[in-house]
Design a protein around this motif. Structure first.
Motif, PDB file in Angstrom:
ATOM      1  N   ARG A 107       0.863  -1.274  -0.011  1.00  0.00           N
ATOM      2  CA  ARG A 107       0.186   0.106  -0.080  1.00  0.00           C
ATOM      3  C   ARG A 107       0.761   1.225   0.029  1.00  0.00           C
ATOM      4  NH1 ARG A 107      -5.079   0.812   0.793  1.00  0.00           N
ATOM      5  NH2 ARG A 107      -5.467  -1.205   1.537  1.00  0.00           N
ATOM      6  N   ASP A 108       1.867   1.549   1.111  1.00  0.00           N
ATOM      7  CA  ASP A 108       2.767   2.503   1.073  1.00  0.00           C
ATOM      8  C   ASP A 108       3.420   2.803   0.075  1.00  0.00           C
ATOM      9  OD1 ASP A 108       1.492   3.225   3.490  1.00  0.00           O
ATOM     10  OD2 ASP A 108       3.153   2.399   4.689  1.00  0.00           O
ATOM     11  N   ASP A 109       3.948   1.600  -0.537  1.00  0.00           N
ATOM     12  CA  ASP A 109       5.009   1.621  -1.949  1.00  0.00           C
ATOM     13  C   ASP A 109       4.033   2.255  -3.240  1.00  0.00           C
ATOM     14  OD1 ASP A 109       6.304   0.397   0.224  1.00  0.00           O
ATOM     15  OD2 ASP A 109       7.489  -0.776  -1.418  1.00  0.00           O
ATOM     16  N   PRO A 128      -0.438   9.267 -15.080  1.00  0.00           N
ATOM     17  CA  PRO A 128       0.688   8.010 -14.909  1.00  0.00           C
ATOM     18  C   PRO A 128       0.007   6.880 -15.366  1.00  0.00           C
ATOM     19  CG  PRO A 128       0.109   8.885 -12.700  1.00  0.00           C
ATOM     20  CD  PRO A 128      -0.538   9.696 -13.528  1.00  0.00           C
ATOM     21  N   GLY A 129       0.846   6.270 -16.197  1.00  0.00           N
ATOM     22  CA  GLY A 129       0.214   4.661 -16.367  1.00  0.00           C
ATOM     23  C   GLY A 129       1.361   3.608 -15.584  1.00  0.00           C
ATOM     24  N   HIS A 130       0.910   2.513 -16.305  1.00  0.00           N
ATOM     25  CA  HIS A 130       1.812   1.341 -15.637  1.00  0.00           C
ATOM     26  C   HIS A 130       3.412   1.528 -15.627  1.00  0.00           C
ATOM     27  CE1 HIS A 130       2.208  -2.972 -14.054  1.00  0.00           C
ATOM     28  NE2 HIS A 130       3.288  -2.797 -14.689  1.00  0.00           N
ATOM     29  N   PRO A 131       4.121   1.865 -16.791  1.00  0.00           N
ATOM     30  CA  PRO A 131       5.552   2.089 -16.855  1.00  0.00           C
ATOM     31  C   PRO A 131       5.758   3.237 -16.012  1.00  0.00           C
ATOM     32  CG  PRO A 131       4.381   1.557 -19.123  1.00  0.00           C
ATOM     33  CD  PRO A 131       3.241   2.118 -18.190  1.00  0.00           C
ATOM     34  N   ASP A 132       5.037   4.151 -15.955  1.00  0.00           N
ATOM     35  CA  ASP A 132       5.513   5.599 -15.226  1.00  0.00           C
ATOM     36  C   ASP A 132       5.590   5.119 -13.569  1.00  0.00           C
ATOM     37  OD1 ASP A 132       5.220   7.374 -17.419  1.00  0.00           O
ATOM     38  OD2 ASP A 132       3.048   6.957 -17.151  1.00  0.00           O
ATOM     39  N   VAL A 133       4.480   4.414 -13.157  1.00  0.00           N
ATOM     40  CA  VAL A 133       4.531   3.921 -11.706  1.00  0.00           C
ATOM     41  C   VAL A 133       5.655   2.993 -11.544  1.00  0.00           C
ATOM     42  CG1 VAL A 133       3.400   3.230  -9.788  1.00  0.00           C
ATOM     43  CG2 VAL A 133       2.195   4.684 -11.457  1.00  0.00           C
ATOM     44  N   LEU A 134       5.838   2.056 -12.295  1.00  0.00           N
ATOM     45  CA  LEU A 134       6.562   0.862 -12.180  1.00  0.00           C
ATOM     46  C   LEU A 134       8.145   1.466 -12.137  1.00  0.00           C
ATOM     47  CD1 LEU A 134       7.267  -2.177 -12.249  1.00  0.00           C
ATOM     48  CD2 LEU A 134       7.646  -1.924 -14.845  1.00  0.00           C
ATOM     49  N   THR A 135       8.700   2.419 -12.817  1.00  0.00           N
ATOM     50  CA  THR A 135      10.045   2.978 -12.679  1.00  0.00           C
ATOM     51  C   THR A 135      10.149   3.829 -11.364  1.00  0.00           C
ATOM     52  OG1 THR A 135       9.120   4.931 -13.904  1.00  0.00           O
ATOM     53  CG2 THR A 135      10.175   3.156 -15.003  1.00  0.00           C
ATOM     54  N   GLN A 136       9.065   4.144 -10.511  1.00  0.00           N
ATOM     55  CA  GLN A 136       9.166   4.815  -9.502  1.00  0.00           C
ATOM     56  C   GLN A 136       9.352   3.873  -8.405  1.00  0.00           C
ATOM     57  OE1 GLN A 136       9.637   8.067  -9.324  1.00  0.00           O
ATOM     58  NE2 GLN A 136       9.432   8.528 -11.299  1.00  0.00           N
ATOM     59  N   LEU A 137       8.908   2.624  -8.410  1.00  0.00           N
ATOM     60  CA  LEU A 137       9.064   1.812  -7.127  1.00  0.00           C
ATOM     61  C   LEU A 137      10.664   1.647  -6.908  1.00  0.00           C
ATOM     62  CD1 LEU A 137       6.430  -0.745  -8.323  1.00  0.00           C
ATOM     63  CD2 LEU A 137       6.142   0.629  -6.418  1.00  0.00           C
ATOM     64  N   THR A 138      10.940   1.427  -5.417  1.00  0.00           N
ATOM     65  CA  THR A 138      12.363   1.216  -5.281  1.00  0.00           C
ATOM     66  C   THR A 138      12.590  -0.131  -5.341  1.00  0.00           C
ATOM     67  OG1 THR A 138      12.011   1.207  -2.851  1.00  0.00           O
ATOM     68  CG2 THR A 138      11.892   3.484  -3.559  1.00  0.00           C
ATOM     69  N   PHE A 139      14.101  -0.307  -5.264  1.00  0.00           N
ATOM     70  CA  PHE A 139      14.448  -1.510  -5.127  1.00  0.00           C
ATOM     71  C   PHE A 139      13.948  -2.312  -3.828  1.00  0.00           C
ATOM     72  CE2 PHE A 139      18.965  -3.896  -5.405  1.00  0.00           C
ATOM     73  CZ  PHE A 139      18.456  -4.926  -5.373  1.00  0.00           C
TER      74      PHE A 139
END
Length: 238
Positions: A107-109, A128-139
């Protein structure tokens, strides 16, 4: 009458200036490794910068490949889950329409990544779409999706994430340990910390190789052929 006072050479003055700007506490680990020799400590500091750069370059491959392997499996799995309220199946896009389990685990991520993606796209005229949010997730998102004692994470591994590692030859706990080691190394590099323990860096480089090979041997071979970590390790000056 000859004065006994000596004026520092330009090289000594330069070294003193650099040390003052970096600070003695900052150089402490390097001074200890160099036996108290200030010039050697600065050489080690420069080497640490090169090694950190080599590690970060390697992470450009490792983190992206790991992320994409897990994302692919999450898309497939999410579409097999039904909404608890409507009974309708969720979309493949787990970032836009996450199942109940993913909402609990991430949830927080997801909220933070969506906010960062929205900020990055400000003025573009699109959401933002899927690729945009995906790239903002951290390791850290990917590290802590892997199985542990949490029943939900074990379920997600068994039903989805394990398929992202078709060539895995070790136990899941060993894979988690490998990813965790790389995650910790990544944090050391991000916080500009010393990487003087060469054996530890080499171990995490090998962990990167093992994880990538478990995903796809071809990408592991490509990664190994272009990485600079081993050359940087060999170049340690002191």
């Amino acid at each position: 009458m000859t004065s006994t006072n000596q004026t520092p050479s330009s090289g000594e003055a330069r070294t003193a200036t650099i040390i003052a700007r970096l600070s003695e506490p900052r150089l402490g680990p390097y001074l200890a490794a160099a036996g108290g020799n200030h010039k050697d400590a600065l050489r080690l500091y420069g080497w640490n910068i090169d090694l950190s750069g080599a590690v970060y370059e390697a992470l450009h491959v490792f983190e992206v490949v790991l992320r994409n392997a897990l994302d692919q499996q999450l898309c497939t799995w999410n579409a097999t889950q039904s909404d608890a309220t409507t009974g309708l199946p969720h979309a493949r896009d787990w970032l836009m329409d996450p199942s109940r389990l993913l909402k609990r685990l991430l949830r927080d991520d997801l909220e933070k990544a969506t906010k960062r993606a929205t900020t990055a796209l400000r003025g573009s005229g699109r959401a933002p779409g899927h690729p945009d949010v995906l790239t903002q997730l951290t390791f850290g998102t990917w590290r802590f999706l892997l199985p542990d004692r949490d029943p939900g994470r074990r379920l997600l591994w068994d039903q989805a994430l394990r398929h992202g590692f078709p060539h895995l030859s070790v136990q899941p706990r060993d894979l988690v340990a490998q990813v965790d080691g790389v995650y910790r190394l990544r944090n050391r590099v991000a916080h500009l910390e010393p990487l003087l323990a060469q054996g530890a860096v080499r171990a995490e480089y090998n962990a990167m190789r093992h994880v990538l090979a478990a995903i796809d041997p071809t990408i592991e071979q490509w990664f190994t052929s272009r990485q600079r970590i081993t050359a940087a390790l060999r170049a340690r000056p002191v």
